[in-house]
Scaffold this active site. Structure first.
Site, mmCIF file in Angstrom:
data_model
loop_
_atom_site.group_PDB
_atom_site.id
_atom_site.type_symbol
_atom_site.label_atom_id
_atom_site.label_comp_id
_atom_site.label_asym_id
_atom_site.label_seq_id
_atom_site.Cartn_x
_atom_site.Cartn_y
_atom_site.Cartn_z
ATOM 1 N N HIS A 201 69.913 23.177 15.050
ATOM 2 C CA HIS A 201 70.785 24.161 14.380
ATOM 3 C C HIS A 201 71.711 23.480 13.369
ATOM 4 O O HIS A 201 72.791 23.984 13.072
ATOM 5 C CB HIS A 201 71.629 24.971 15.376
ATOM 6 N N SER B 181 75.349 12.593 -14.189
ATOM 7 C CA SER B 181 75.707 13.884 -14.763
ATOM 8 C C SER B 181 76.317 13.632 -16.138
ATOM 9 O O SER B 181 76.998 12.629 -16.350
ATOM 10 C CB SER B 181 76.723 14.575 -13.858
ATOM 11 N N LYS C 138 78.735 11.202 -10.389
ATOM 12 C CA LYS C 138 77.547 11.788 -9.759
ATOM 13 C C LYS C 138 76.360 10.829 -9.669
ATOM 14 O O LYS C 138 76.118 10.037 -10.565
ATOM 15 C CB LYS C 138 77.109 13.045 -10.538
ATOM 16 N N GLU D 139 64.927 16.590 -5.174
ATOM 17 C CA GLU D 139 65.080 18.025 -5.457
ATOM 18 C C GLU D 139 63.831 18.594 -6.120
ATOM 19 O O GLU D 139 63.405 19.716 -5.832
ATOM 20 C CB GLU D 139 66.286 18.252 -6.354
#
Ligand code: ARG
Length: 460
Positions: A158, A279, A285, A292
């Protein structure tokens, strides 16, 4: 526009211009060129062997096909949309090269059995490439697992810290999944390896062909038994796409974990500069783009499966041009899967696991509460339900005091269950918890080592 010279005998005029846009498949089925030539050579040799065409014509055909093969490999072959597809492009070029003998090649054959022969040959190789990509990824995961067979991290259910596990055990869970994926490709490859060649348009042919000969020459296990099935079946392509979809979902789960693990909040892994992007506005970043993209591309592969399943659904026997829509979906899925596997293998090999961060993440969630309950069952002989209640009350006290279970005072535990002794501290650390999970398939480093050993002999 004149009528198509390959089939224009009964046509008085050429197609509407929109037909020249919707009909051609050459832009994508040129990828079947190698397979198409192999199929044609096998067919021509068999025709000569059966004395359906002359030996001299057969030799001319083979010579011409060799030349075409070279032209395609050199990039000098001129593909033409007016000639619709790879089959007609090659046959037309063959006529230019060897003259009328070219016209004998298509005896006892149709594009319907030809295209699906090519496609099965192409997919047979795609299954091998998928297997190799999966194995390379397994090896990368195995390497991480070897380095981290005893590195402790929180295991989650969970998405809540559940029980401590080792990072090596976690990596090997994916090795298992990718092995089953390999099994699916290998099954698909065995089932698809039957020759449709010689089914002709749909009903077979009156010529005395020998389908065993062409089947064998092309490395198929046997000719397909039913000519109608041979030209219309695409379940072999669906099976490849289904296997690719399942493999892609596994990739997406791993990619999702890498995205999560590499956030500063987790810090479980660090991707090197080579596998992160910056970024344009936020200088701090380090974006895990490859992970992804792999996660995102899963949608394409599933989409390819759904698209082809929808094409085939409700399609009456036998061939319909609907089936021309099969190839782009399969090519896209294969390209996507192979790219994702290569990127994932490289990224997994590149990542650095941060053992301190993983260990530190075991502190806040009381992941050894089950070990406490199990101790109460084992040593104090309480029923598990009661032990669960006692452990829960102790967790509450630890939470209130802001300490982990192994730092809680014995007196605090005894206030809840007076029979608890100092012995209990032996099971409350994440290290003790992990070491105790010695059941088959469990996370104890000794068990993980056994798994590593098992895979070493398989993965080489
Ligand atoms: N380009 C076609 C395909 O991809 C080849 C078979 C065409 N057969 C036909 N009868 N039109 O399926």
């Amino acid at each position: 526009m004149v009528t198509n010279k390959m089939w224009g005998g009964r046509f008085a005029r050429g197609p509407a211009s929109i037909m020249e846009v919707i009909t051609p498949s050459i832009d994508f089925d040129k990828r079947l060129a190698v397979q198409d030539i192999a199929g044609s050579k096998a067919h021509a040799r068999m025709l000569a062997m059966q004395q359906i065409i002359g030996q001299a014509d057969c030799e001319a055909i083979i010579r011409g096909l060799d030349l075409i093969e070279n032209e395609i490999a050199d990039g000098t072959f001129a593909f033409s949309r007016a000639l619709e597809d790879i089959h007609l492009n090659i046959e037309s070029r063959l006529r230019e090269l060897i003259g009328d003998a070219a016209g004998r090649l298509h005896t006892a054959r149709s594009r319907n059995d030809q295209v699906v022969t090519d496609f099965r040959l192409w997919l047979r190789e795609a299954c091998v490439r998928a297997d190799q990509g999966l194995e390379a990824l397994q090896r990368a995961l195995h390497g991480q697992a070897e380095a981290h067979y005893a590195t402790i991290m929180p295991g989650y259910t969970h998405m809540q810290p559940a029980q401590p596990v080792t990072f090596g055990h976690h990596c090997l869970a994916y090795v298992e999944m990718f092995y089953r994926d390999r099994g699916r490709f290998s099954d698909a490859s065995k089932r698809l390896n039957e020759s449709p060649l010689g089914a002709a348009a749909l009903a077979g042919t009156p010529f005395p062909i020998d389908r065993d000969v062409t089947s064998k020459a092309l490395g198929f296990a046997r000719p397909m038994r039913n000519s109608l099935d041979a030209v219309s079946a695409r379940d072999f392509a669906l099976e490849y796409l289904a296997a690719a979809t399942i493999a892609a979902t596994h990739l997406s789960r791993l990619a999702g974990e890498i995205v999560q693990w590499s956030t500063p909040a987790f810090g479980f892994v660090r991707l090197s500069d080579a596998f992160t992007t910056g970024s344009s506005i936020m200088p701090q970043k380090r974006n895990p783009d490859a992970a992804e993209l792999i996660r995102g591309k899963t949608g394409r592969v599933l989409g390819d499966f759904v698209a082809l399943a929808t094409v085939v659904k409700g399609l009456v026997l036998t061939y319909g041009t609907d089936l021309q829509e099969d190839k782009e979906r399969v090519f896209d899925a294969a390209d996507t899967l192979e790219l994702s596997l290569a990127a994932m293998a490289a990224m997994v090999a590149d990542l650095t696991a941060n053992a301190e961060k993983m260990r530190a993440a075991c502190e806040p969630g009381f992941p050894t509460a089950t070990d406490l309950a199990d101790w109460v069952v084992r040593v104090l002989k309480k029923p598990f339900r009661e032990a669960h209640h006692i452990a829960g009350s102790i967790v509450k006290v630890a939470e209130d005091k802001g300490v982990s279970l192994d730092k809680l005072a014995l007196a605090d535990m005894q206030a809840i269950e007076p029979a608890i002794t100092a012995e209990v501290f032996k099971v409350l650390s994440p290290e003790a918890s992990v070491n105790s999970r010695m059941s088959l398939g469990g996370t104890a480093p000794a068990r993980v080592k056994e798994q590593l050993h098992h895979w070493r002999s398989i993965l080489r």
